[in-house]
Design a protein around this motif. Structure first.
Motif, PDB file in Angstrom:
ATOM      1  N   LEU A  99       0.827  -1.218   0.000  1.00  0.00           N
ATOM      2  CA  LEU A  99       0.000   0.000   0.000  1.00  0.00           C
ATOM      3  C   LEU A  99       0.862   1.269   0.000  1.00  0.00           C
ATOM      4  N   SER A 100       2.042   1.193   0.653  1.00  0.00           N
ATOM      5  CA  SER A 100       2.881   2.399   0.668  1.00  0.00           C
ATOM      6  C   SER A 100       3.403   2.734  -0.733  1.00  0.00           C
ATOM      7  N   ASP A 101       3.346   1.720  -1.656  1.00  0.00           N
ATOM      8  CA  ASP A 101       3.645   2.020  -3.068  1.00  0.00           C
ATOM      9  C   ASP A 101       2.354   2.219  -3.855  1.00  0.00           C
ATOM     10  N   ASN A 102       1.245   2.383  -3.142  1.00  0.00           N
ATOM     11  CA  ASN A 102      -0.063   2.529  -3.796  1.00  0.00           C
ATOM     12  C   ASN A 102      -0.455   1.326  -4.637  1.00  0.00           C
ATOM     13  N   GLN A 103      -0.088   0.143  -4.123  1.00  0.00           N
ATOM     14  CA  GLN A 103      -0.400  -1.073  -4.882  1.00  0.00           C
ATOM     15  C   GLN A 103      -1.068  -2.123  -3.997  1.00  0.00           C
ATOM     16  N   VAL A 104      -1.777  -3.032  -4.641  1.00  0.00           N
ATOM     17  CA  VAL A 104      -2.329  -4.201  -3.942  1.00  0.00           C
ATOM     18  C   VAL A 104      -1.941  -5.443  -4.743  1.00  0.00           C
ATOM     19  N   GLU A 105      -2.050  -6.603  -4.060  1.00  0.00           N
ATOM     20  CA  GLU A 105      -1.696  -7.835  -4.748  1.00  0.00           C
ATOM     21  C   GLU A 105      -2.974  -8.489  -5.275  1.00  0.00           C
ATOM     22  N   PHE A 106      -2.972  -8.901  -6.528  1.00  0.00           N
ATOM     23  CA  PHE A 106      -4.155  -9.533  -7.121  1.00  0.00           C
ATOM     24  C   PHE A 106      -3.787 -10.927  -7.615  1.00  0.00           C
ATOM     25  N   GLU A 107      -4.638 -11.890  -7.353  1.00  0.00           N
ATOM     26  CA  GLU A 107      -4.401 -13.239  -7.895  1.00  0.00           C
ATOM     27  C   GLU A 107      -5.726 -13.979  -8.031  1.00  0.00           C
ATOM     28  N   THR A 108      -5.697 -15.042  -8.838  1.00  0.00           N
ATOM     29  CA  THR A 108      -6.908 -15.864  -8.945  1.00  0.00           C
ATOM     30  C   THR A 108      -6.668 -17.154  -8.169  1.00  0.00           C
ATOM     31  N   ARG A 109      -7.758 -17.727  -7.646  1.00  0.00           N
ATOM     32  CA  ARG A 109      -7.624 -18.961  -6.878  1.00  0.00           C
ATOM     33  C   ARG A 109      -7.177 -20.101  -7.782  1.00  0.00           C
ATOM     34  N   ALA A 110      -7.617 -20.069  -9.021  1.00  0.00           N
ATOM     35  CA  ALA A 110      -7.267 -21.164  -9.934  1.00  0.00           C
ATOM     36  C   ALA A 110      -5.821 -21.046 -10.406  1.00  0.00           C
ATOM     37  N   GLY A 111      -5.396 -19.832 -10.753  1.00  0.00           N
ATOM     38  CA  GLY A 111      -4.106 -19.681 -11.404  1.00  0.00           C
ATOM     39  C   GLY A 111      -2.970 -19.375 -10.459  1.00  0.00           C
ATOM     40  N   LYS A 112      -3.269 -18.637  -9.424  1.00  0.00           N
ATOM     41  CA  LYS A 112      -2.250 -18.284  -8.434  1.00  0.00           C
ATOM     42  C   LYS A 112      -1.217 -17.311  -8.987  1.00  0.00           C
ATOM     43  N   ASP A 113      -1.386 -16.823 -10.244  1.00  0.00           N
ATOM     44  CA  ASP A 113      -0.388 -15.900 -10.784  1.00  0.00           C
ATOM     45  C   ASP A 113      -0.563 -14.516 -10.159  1.00  0.00           C
ATOM     46  N   LYS A 114       0.275 -14.252  -9.206  1.00  0.00           N
ATOM     47  CA  LYS A 114       0.170 -12.995  -8.463  1.00  0.00           C
ATOM     48  C   LYS A 114       0.638 -11.820  -9.313  1.00  0.00           C
ATOM     49  N   GLN A 115      -0.053 -10.698  -9.184  1.00  0.00           N
ATOM     50  CA  GLN A 115       0.477  -9.503  -9.812  1.00  0.00           C
ATOM     51  C   GLN A 115       0.157  -8.293  -8.945  1.00  0.00           C
ATOM     52  N   LEU A 116       1.014  -7.283  -9.034  1.00  0.00           N
ATOM     53  CA  LEU A 116       0.747  -6.057  -8.291  1.00  0.00           C
ATOM     54  C   LEU A 116      -0.066  -5.140  -9.189  1.00  0.00           C
ATOM     55  N   VAL A 117      -1.107  -4.562  -8.614  1.00  0.00           N
ATOM     56  CA  VAL A 117      -1.992  -3.685  -9.386  1.00  0.00           C
ATOM     57  C   VAL A 117      -2.117  -2.373  -8.622  1.00  0.00           C
ATOM     58  N   ALA A 118      -2.144  -1.266  -9.339  1.00  0.00           N
ATOM     59  CA  ALA A 118      -2.281   0.036  -8.681  1.00  0.00           C
ATOM     60  C   ALA A 118      -3.635   0.108  -7.978  1.00  0.00           C
ATOM     61  N   VAL A 119      -3.659   0.730  -6.830  1.00  0.00           N
ATOM     62  CA  VAL A 119      -4.892   0.848  -6.043  1.00  0.00           C
ATOM     63  C   VAL A 119      -6.027   1.405  -6.914  1.00  0.00           C
ATOM     64  N   ASP A 120      -5.695   2.403  -7.719  1.00  0.00           N
ATOM     65  CA  ASP A 120      -6.710   3.035  -8.572  1.00  0.00           C
ATOM     66  C   ASP A 120      -7.283   2.094  -9.627  1.00  0.00           C
ATOM     67  N   ALA A 121      -6.503   1.072  -9.998  1.00  0.00           N
ATOM     68  CA  ALA A 121      -6.908   0.220 -11.129  1.00  0.00           C
ATOM     69  C   ALA A 121      -7.549  -1.089 -10.687  1.00  0.00           C
ATOM     70  N   ILE A 122      -7.524  -1.380  -9.384  1.00  0.00           N
ATOM     71  CA  ILE A 122      -7.931  -2.730  -8.962  1.00  0.00           C
ATOM     72  C   ILE A 122      -9.403  -3.025  -9.230  1.00  0.00           C
ATOM     73  N   LEU A 123     -10.269  -2.019  -9.067  1.00  0.00           N
ATOM     74  CA  LEU A 123     -11.688  -2.268  -9.291  1.00  0.00           C
ATOM     75  C   LEU A 123     -11.947  -2.667 -10.747  1.00  0.00           C
ATOM     76  N   GLU A 124     -11.261  -1.981 -11.628  1.00  0.00           N
ATOM     77  CA  GLU A 124     -11.386  -2.283 -13.048  1.00  0.00           C
ATOM     78  C   GLU A 124     -10.870  -3.702 -13.337  1.00  0.00           C
ATOM     79  N   THR A 125      -9.703  -4.034 -12.739  1.00  0.00           N
ATOM     80  CA  THR A 125      -9.142  -5.390 -12.912  1.00  0.00           C
ATOM     81  C   THR A 125     -10.138  -6.449 -12.452  1.00  0.00           C
ATOM     82  N   LEU A 126     -10.746  -6.221 -11.291  1.00  0.00           N
ATOM     83  CA  LEU A 126     -11.688  -7.196 -10.747  1.00  0.00           C
ATOM     84  C   LEU A 126     -12.921  -7.323 -11.647  1.00  0.00           C
ATOM     85  N   SER A 127     -13.453  -6.197 -12.072  1.00  0.00           N
ATOM     86  CA  SER A 127     -14.662  -6.231 -12.912  1.00  0.00           C
ATOM     87  C   SER A 127     -14.391  -7.008 -14.188  1.00  0.00           C
ATOM     88  N   GLN A 128     -13.198  -6.813 -14.740  1.00  0.00           N
ATOM     89  CA  GLN A 128     -12.875  -7.512 -15.991  1.00  0.00           C
ATOM     90  C   GLN A 128     -12.689  -9.013 -15.782  1.00  0.00           C
TER      91      GLN A 128
END
Ligand code: ATP
Ligand code: MG
Length: 566
Positions: free
Chosen positions: A535-564
């Motif tokens: 969070l101090s870099d304005n990021q969150v970690e995003f991953e799927t339960r099936a794939g486990k491929d972790k990626q860092l996503v900007a806080v501002d962009a995470i809602l869009e990532t999730l919706s997609q």
């Protein structure tokens, strides 16, 4: 929802009495709890999944012309007397009496009630076709409840019933239901096969089962490696092989086989292959005993046997004492030569030459036996289970066998119930006729378990998006200790809710390790992890339960990532 406010009693240890993954994970993830043998409480998260499955079923049934209604769980004896099933159902049907000592049952299925409704409300062909369904509790006092909700005593079924004027109209309805079932299972997100099946005690001619493919399935299904042919092993036809006429007939000899009573031991003792050692099984017929004869390497198919005329259904093996008294020897020494009862020989056994069988004298067997020469009277029939590699009955390719979980079953009932219960309608010419019925069952609770059987890993469930209890799981690490995490997590939680993304926020005061383990167990498809470091870099970690491929996503962009990703 907030995990702190939700009853999710997860547990780390694998419960001792659960031996398939779905049962283990449903208990461990806090989806169900056992109340008594074969009876379960569905906890909030489990129920969310069940409701999602039901929603898909409702949509697809309605799309195919189904109308929803609901019938009582408890049903009066009188209706079951009319169809003749009060006697026939046996002890799977739970019976009880009311305060006036009138008999009732807990509905194991609803053909009788729906036919009664039909005869009281529908009188003209103009009101057909009519296709009614319910999603409701069933009770069957299963002899062996097991695998959690997979074979329970109390369970939820979608059961539907159709009424048509004639066979052509019915065929259309049946086909439409077949398609609806396929769409439901596709949307739920499972790999499945529709297979031809036996109609069981509901009766009727044509029937298909829908199986979710899984190694833990109780059923075996056979399908051709090159064509569309697929059938439950209960039904899959074993093709009669051509007799091998190249072999020279040997003399029949009686040989002593002291103490050798099984196919295994007799074959070893006489040094013959099990395929040349015949087994004789004695079952009850309508008045006399009947001998069923199979090759030693083949397995009796009880359904095929009990469907033969003159054989008791369900198939009943004769008691040893009766065999001894009437046939004069023990079960290990039986054979078709000079056996004075009805003999039915499996097609493959009937093609064998120079075989071994019991001599109907204790401790004695015959070798070099040949049907035409040594057995005066016998019938032939398909009595065995097909095997991997057998020719496909449609003439195309060979059969493969896989395990399946039966989640749906559609039957053609004809006029079985409408005629027995006098549900008649006036056709165009004013003639009174019995409508053609179909019935369509789908095990809602079993389907939830079947999804888990197909979709899990060592750590837990992996829900398909379509039925997941939540789509997004926010893991807020140190939520109760860090203002920064709490503020960011609450905002993301609110944003998800604002765009109608079903979301679970793990706001519990638990260690990160516990949150990760529970998230893996619960199997929510999308996960966002919020911690102070990212969070101090304005990021969150995003991953799927099936794939486990972790990626860092900007806080501002995470809602869009999730919706997609939904
Ligand atoms: P099975 O062969 O597994 O006993 P069935 O032939 O008795 O099934 P149906 O009478 O056709 O089942 O019921 C329709 C559906 O209800 C089945 O396809 C299955 O999904 C579900 N079902 C049947 N029995 C149970 C049970 N004891 N527990 C959970 N679901 C069940
Ligand atoms: Mg059953």
């Amino acid at each position: 929802m907030r995990a702190s406010r939700l009853l999710i009693p997860t547990q780390k240890e694998t419960p001792a009495d659960a031996d398939v993954p779905s049962h283990q994970f449903m208990l461990r993830a806090g989806l169900i709890r056992k109340v008594a043998s074969g009876m379960y409480t569905w906890l909030p998260v489990g129920l969310m999944v069940m409701r999602n499955v039901e929603a898909i079923i409702r949509q697809e049934m309605q799309r195919s012309g189904g109308q929803e209604l609901i019938m009582p769980v408890v049903q009066p004896r009188e209706l079951w007397e009319e169809s003749g099933r009060w006697e026939k159902m046996g002890s799977e049907m739970m019976r009880m009496q009311d305060r006036h000592e009138r008999d009732f049952c807990m509905g194991p299925t609803h053909e009788e009630v729906i036919t009664d409704l039909f005869r009281n409300t529908i009188h003209s062909y103009k009101q057909l076709p009519c296709n009614l369904y319910q999603i409701q509790t069933k009770f069957r006092d299963e002899i062996r409840p097991r695998y959690g909700v997979m074979r329970a005593r109390e369970f939820t079924m979608k059961d539907g019933y159709s009424f048509d004027l004639d066979q052509d109209a019915f065929d259309e309805t049946f086909d439409e239901m077949h398609k609806a079932y396929s769409r439901i299972l596709e949307r739920v997100g499972v790999k499945f096969r529709a297979v031809e099946a036996d109609s069981g005690n509901i009766g009727g001619a044509k029937s298909f089962e829908f199986h979710v493919l899984a190694d833990t399935g109780e059923d075996s299904i056979a399908f051709s490696d090159t064509s569309d042919y697929a059938a439950n092993i209960e039904k899959a036809e074993a093709i009669a092989p051509l007799p091998d006429e190249s072999e020279k007939l040997r003399h029949r000899e009686m040989v002593a086989t002291p103490g050798q009573k099984t196919i295994e031991s007799v074959s070893k003792f006489l040094e013959v292959d099990k395929s040349r050692s015949m087994k004789t099984l004695i079952v009850e017929g309508e008045d006399r005993l009947v001998a069923l004869i199979l090759r030693g390497d083949h397995v009796l198919n009880e359904i095929k046997a009990q469907n033969l005329p003159g054989i008791t259904s369900p198939l009943t093996f004769a008691q040893e004492a009766r065999i001894n008294a009437e046939l004069g020897c023990g079960v290990g020494s039986l054979g078709p030569v000079n056996l004075n009862i009805r003999i039915i020989v499996d097609y493959s056994a009937a093609a064998a030459a120079n075989f071994v069988c019991g001599a109907n004298e204790d401790g004695q067997h015959f070798t070099g036996v040949n049907w035409a020469r040594d057995v005066s009277q016998y019938e032939t029939a398909d009595l065995r289970n097909v095997l991997d590699g057998d020719p496909s009955p449609d003439g195309s390719g060979v059969l493969q066998i896989k395990r399946g979980i039966e989640v749906g079953h559609i039957f053609q009932l004809g006029t079985l119930y409408s005629a027995a219960m006098k549900a008649s309608i006036q056709d165009k010419d004013g003639k009174s006729i019995a409508p053609i019925m179909g019935c369509y069952g789908m095990g809602v609770t079993r389907l939830v378990a079947a999804v888990i059987e197909q979709s899990h890993d060592a750590r837990g469930i992996i829900w398909p998006m379509s039925i997941a209890p939540f789509k997004v799981h926010i893991l807020a690490l140190n939520y109760t200790k860090s203002d920064q995490v709490r503020r960011a997590a609450d905002l993301l939680y609110k944003n998800c809710q604002d765009v109608n993304l079903p979301v679970l926020l793990d706001d519990r005061p638990e260690r990160p390790g516990i949150k990760f383990a529970d998230a893996d167990l619960l199997g929510i498809p999308l996960r966002v992890t919020l911690g102070e470091r990212t969070l101090s870099d304005n990021q969150v970690e995003f991953e799927t339960r099936a794939g486990k491929d972790k990626q860092l996503v900007a806080v501002d962009a995470i809602l869009e990532t999730l919706s997609q990703a939904c």
